[in-house]
Motif scaffolding. Sequence first.
Motif, PDB file in Angstrom:
ATOM      1  N   GLU A  29       5.073   6.847 -11.907  1.00 34.56           N
ATOM      2  CA  GLU A  29       4.886   5.397 -11.938  1.00 34.56           C
ATOM      3  C   GLU A  29       6.043   4.667 -12.629  1.00 34.56           C
ATOM      4  OE1 GLU A  29       2.482   3.645 -10.445  1.00 34.56           O
ATOM      5  OE2 GLU A  29       1.716   5.505  -9.609  1.00 34.56           O
ATOM      6  N   GLN A  30       6.854   5.375 -13.415  1.00 34.93           N
ATOM      7  CA  GLN A  30       7.965   4.753 -14.135  1.00 34.93           C
ATOM      8  C   GLN A  30       9.219   4.615 -13.275  1.00 34.93           C
ATOM      9  OE1 GLN A  30       7.286   3.527 -17.133  1.00 34.93           O
ATOM     10  NE2 GLN A  30       5.237   4.352 -16.858  1.00 34.93           N
ATOM     11  N   VAL A  31       9.274   5.316 -12.138  1.00 38.66           N
ATOM     12  CA  VAL A  31      10.437   5.288 -11.264  1.00 38.66           C
ATOM     13  C   VAL A  31      10.183   4.294 -10.134  1.00 38.66           C
ATOM     14  CG1 VAL A  31      11.866   6.653  -9.687  1.00 38.66           C
ATOM     15  CG2 VAL A  31      10.962   7.695 -11.774  1.00 38.66           C
ATOM     16  N   PRO A  32      11.064   3.287  -9.965  1.00 39.61           N
ATOM     17  CA  PRO A  32      10.847   2.327  -8.871  1.00 39.61           C
ATOM     18  C   PRO A  32      11.049   2.994  -7.511  1.00 39.61           C
ATOM     19  CG  PRO A  32      12.876   1.818 -10.085  1.00 39.61           C
ATOM     20  CD  PRO A  32      12.233   2.978 -10.772  1.00 39.61           C
ATOM     21  N   ASP A  33      10.196   2.651  -6.561  1.00 37.83           N
ATOM     22  CA  ASP A  33      10.285   3.209  -5.213  1.00 37.83           C
ATOM     23  C   ASP A  33      11.346   2.466  -4.413  1.00 37.83           C
ATOM     24  OD1 ASP A  33       8.190   5.002  -5.607  1.00 37.83           O
ATOM     25  OD2 ASP A  33       6.682   3.547  -4.983  1.00 37.83           O
ATOM     26  N   SER A  34      12.097   3.222  -3.614  1.00 37.20           N
ATOM     27  CA  SER A  34      13.047   2.569  -2.711  1.00 37.20           C
ATOM     28  C   SER A  34      12.276   2.106  -1.480  1.00 37.20           C
ATOM     29  CB  SER A  34      14.152   3.538  -2.300  1.00 37.20           C
ATOM     30  OG  SER A  34      13.598   4.631  -1.607  1.00 37.20           O
ATOM     31  N   ILE A  35      12.741   1.019  -0.886  1.00 39.50           N
ATOM     32  CA  ILE A  35      12.067   0.475   0.291  1.00 39.50           C
ATOM     33  C   ILE A  35      13.019   0.593   1.468  1.00 39.50           C
ATOM     34  CG2 ILE A  35      11.081  -1.593   1.332  1.00 39.50           C
ATOM     35  CD1 ILE A  35      10.232  -2.457  -1.454  1.00 39.50           C
ATOM     36  N   ASP A  36      12.558   1.270   2.513  1.00 41.07           N
ATOM     37  CA  ASP A  36      13.374   1.417   3.712  1.00 41.07           C
ATOM     38  C   ASP A  36      12.674   0.737   4.884  1.00 41.07           C
ATOM     39  OD1 ASP A  36      11.265   3.137   4.158  1.00 41.07           O
ATOM     40  OD2 ASP A  36      12.480   4.943   4.312  1.00 41.07           O
ATOM     41  N   ALA A  37      13.301   0.771   6.042  1.00 37.06           N
ATOM     42  CA  ALA A  37      12.747   0.101   7.221  1.00 37.06           C
ATOM     43  C   ALA A  37      11.366   0.649   7.568  1.00 37.06           C
ATOM     44  CB  ALA A  37      13.697   0.260   8.404  1.00 37.06           C
ATOM     45  N   ARG A  38      11.179   1.955   7.406  1.00 31.63           N
ATOM     46  CA  ARG A  38       9.880   2.555   7.738  1.00 31.63           C
ATOM     47  C   ARG A  38       8.784   2.059   6.802  1.00 31.63           C
ATOM     48  NH1 ARG A  38       8.547   8.957   8.241  1.00 31.63           N
ATOM     49  NH2 ARG A  38       6.349   8.711   8.640  1.00 31.63           N
ATOM     50  N   GLU A  39       9.112   1.907   5.534  1.00 35.14           N
ATOM     51  CA  GLU A  39       8.123   1.408   4.577  1.00 35.14           C
ATOM     52  C   GLU A  39       7.709  -0.020   4.923  1.00 35.14           C
ATOM     53  OE1 GLU A  39       6.660   1.406   0.145  1.00 35.14           O
ATOM     54  OE2 GLU A  39       7.974   2.916   0.973  1.00 35.14           O
ATOM     55  N   ILE A  40       8.685  -0.853   5.279  1.00 35.01           N
ATOM     56  CA  ILE A  40       8.378  -2.228   5.664  1.00 35.01           C
ATOM     57  C   ILE A  40       7.481  -2.244   6.891  1.00 35.01           C
ATOM     58  CG2 ILE A  40       9.389  -4.371   6.559  1.00 35.01           C
ATOM     59  CD1 ILE A  40      11.791  -3.749   4.698  1.00 35.01           C
ATOM     60  N   PHE A  41       7.801  -1.399   7.868  1.00 37.37           N
ATOM     61  CA  PHE A  41       6.984  -1.297   9.074  1.00 37.37           C
ATOM     62  C   PHE A  41       5.550  -0.891   8.721  1.00 37.37           C
ATOM     63  CE2 PHE A  41       5.294   1.164  12.650  1.00 37.37           C
ATOM     64  CZ  PHE A  41       5.414   0.239  13.661  1.00 37.37           C
ATOM     65  N   ASP A  42       5.396   0.103   7.848  1.00 35.46           N
ATOM     66  CA  ASP A  42       4.060   0.547   7.434  1.00 35.46           C
ATOM     67  C   ASP A  42       3.291  -0.566   6.740  1.00 35.46           C
ATOM     68  OD1 ASP A  42       4.591   3.035   8.469  1.00 35.46           O
ATOM     69  OD2 ASP A  42       5.013   3.967   6.532  1.00 35.46           O
ATOM     70  N   ILE A  43       3.966  -1.333   5.906  1.00 34.75           N
ATOM     71  CA  ILE A  43       3.302  -2.432   5.196  1.00 34.75           C
ATOM     72  C   ILE A  43       2.860  -3.516   6.167  1.00 34.75           C
ATOM     73  CG2 ILE A  43       3.692  -4.326   3.565  1.00 34.75           C
ATOM     74  CD1 ILE A  43       5.426  -2.332   1.957  1.00 34.75           C
ATOM     75  N   LEU A  44       3.724  -3.826   7.193  1.00 35.23           N
ATOM     76  CA  LEU A  44       3.330  -4.817   8.190  1.00 35.23           C
ATOM     77  C   LEU A  44       2.139  -4.352   8.996  1.00 35.23           C
ATOM     78  CD1 LEU A  44       6.775  -6.049   9.479  1.00 35.23           C
ATOM     79  CD2 LEU A  44       5.132  -7.302   8.093  1.00 35.23           C
ATOM     80  N   LYS A  45       2.055  -2.952   9.442  1.00 36.48           N
ATOM     81  CA  LYS A  45       0.915  -2.452  10.180  1.00 36.48           C
ATOM     82  C   LYS A  45      -0.340  -2.544   9.328  1.00 36.48           C
ATOM     83  CE  LYS A  45       1.301   1.160  12.911  1.00 36.48           C
ATOM     84  NZ  LYS A  45       1.348   2.494  13.209  1.00 36.48           N
ATOM     85  N   LEU A  46      -0.153  -2.194   7.890  1.00 32.97           N
ATOM     86  CA  LEU A  46      -1.282  -2.234   6.975  1.00 32.97           C
ATOM     87  C   LEU A  46      -1.821  -3.650   6.862  1.00 32.97           C
ATOM     88  CD1 LEU A  46      -3.119  -0.971   4.826  1.00 32.97           C
ATOM     89  CD2 LEU A  46      -1.308  -1.421   3.163  1.00 32.97           C
ATOM     90  N   LEU A  47      -0.893  -4.645   6.707  1.00 36.79           N
ATOM     91  CA  LEU A  47      -1.314  -6.042   6.590  1.00 36.79           C
ATOM     92  C   LEU A  47      -2.081  -6.503   7.815  1.00 36.79           C
ATOM     93  CD1 LEU A  47       1.726  -7.878   4.998  1.00 36.79           C
ATOM     94  CD2 LEU A  47      -0.554  -7.623   4.058  1.00 36.79           C
ATOM     95  N   ARG A  48      -1.616  -6.088   8.986  1.00 37.10           N
ATOM     96  CA  ARG A  48      -2.248  -6.534  10.223  1.00 37.10           C
ATOM     97  C   ARG A  48      -3.607  -5.862  10.443  1.00 37.10           C
ATOM     98  NH1 ARG A  48       1.189  -9.196  13.623  1.00 37.10           N
ATOM     99  NH2 ARG A  48       0.240  -8.369  15.501  1.00 37.10           N
ATOM    100  N   SER A  49      -3.877  -4.777   9.739  1.00 40.12           N
ATOM    101  CA  SER A  49      -5.150  -4.085   9.939  1.00 40.12           C
ATOM    102  C   SER A  49      -6.178  -4.402   8.847  1.00 40.12           C
ATOM    103  CB  SER A  49      -4.925  -2.568  10.008  1.00 40.12           C
ATOM    104  OG  SER A  49      -4.418  -2.096   8.776  1.00 40.12           O
ATOM    105  N   LEU A  50      -5.744  -5.007   7.767  1.00 40.69           N
ATOM    106  CA  LEU A  50      -6.676  -5.361   6.694  1.00 40.69           C
ATOM    107  C   LEU A  50      -7.427  -6.646   7.026  1.00 40.69           C
ATOM    108  CD1 LEU A  50      -4.488  -4.730   3.522  1.00 40.69           C
ATOM    109  CD2 LEU A  50      -6.449  -3.382   4.283  1.00 40.69           C
TER     110      LEU A  50
END
Length: 108
Positions: free
Chosen positions: A35-56
């Motif tokens: 939890e102390q290490v910041p996660d890198s954000i790549d194109a796939r992560e953004i895509f996953d977040i957009l699919k998650l947002l659209r399904s919630l």
Amino acid sequence: MVGGSGMGGGLLENANPLIYERSGERPVTAGEEDEQVPDSIDAREIFDILKLLRSLPQRFKMDVHITPGTHASEHAVNKQLADKERVAAALENTHLLEVVNQCLSARS
């Protein structure tokens, strides 16, 4: 010959589609679990977040912002993203919404 019998019997919409290989599962590293290490954000992560947002359900809210130092116009983009009326108006733009939907459906 394009068309013929089968699915609808009409002409193909895209006779030569680009077909992408499905990406595999992401390996989970020790850094991702820390939890102390910041996660890198790549194109796939953004895509996953957009699919998650659209399904919630709509009761879930998410704030989106550009990380400081990662974009030349981060302040202006963050200001636009924070403007709920501007975001709502953008989502009412049928052409823009169609482009977003095409981008999301192309990878699933």
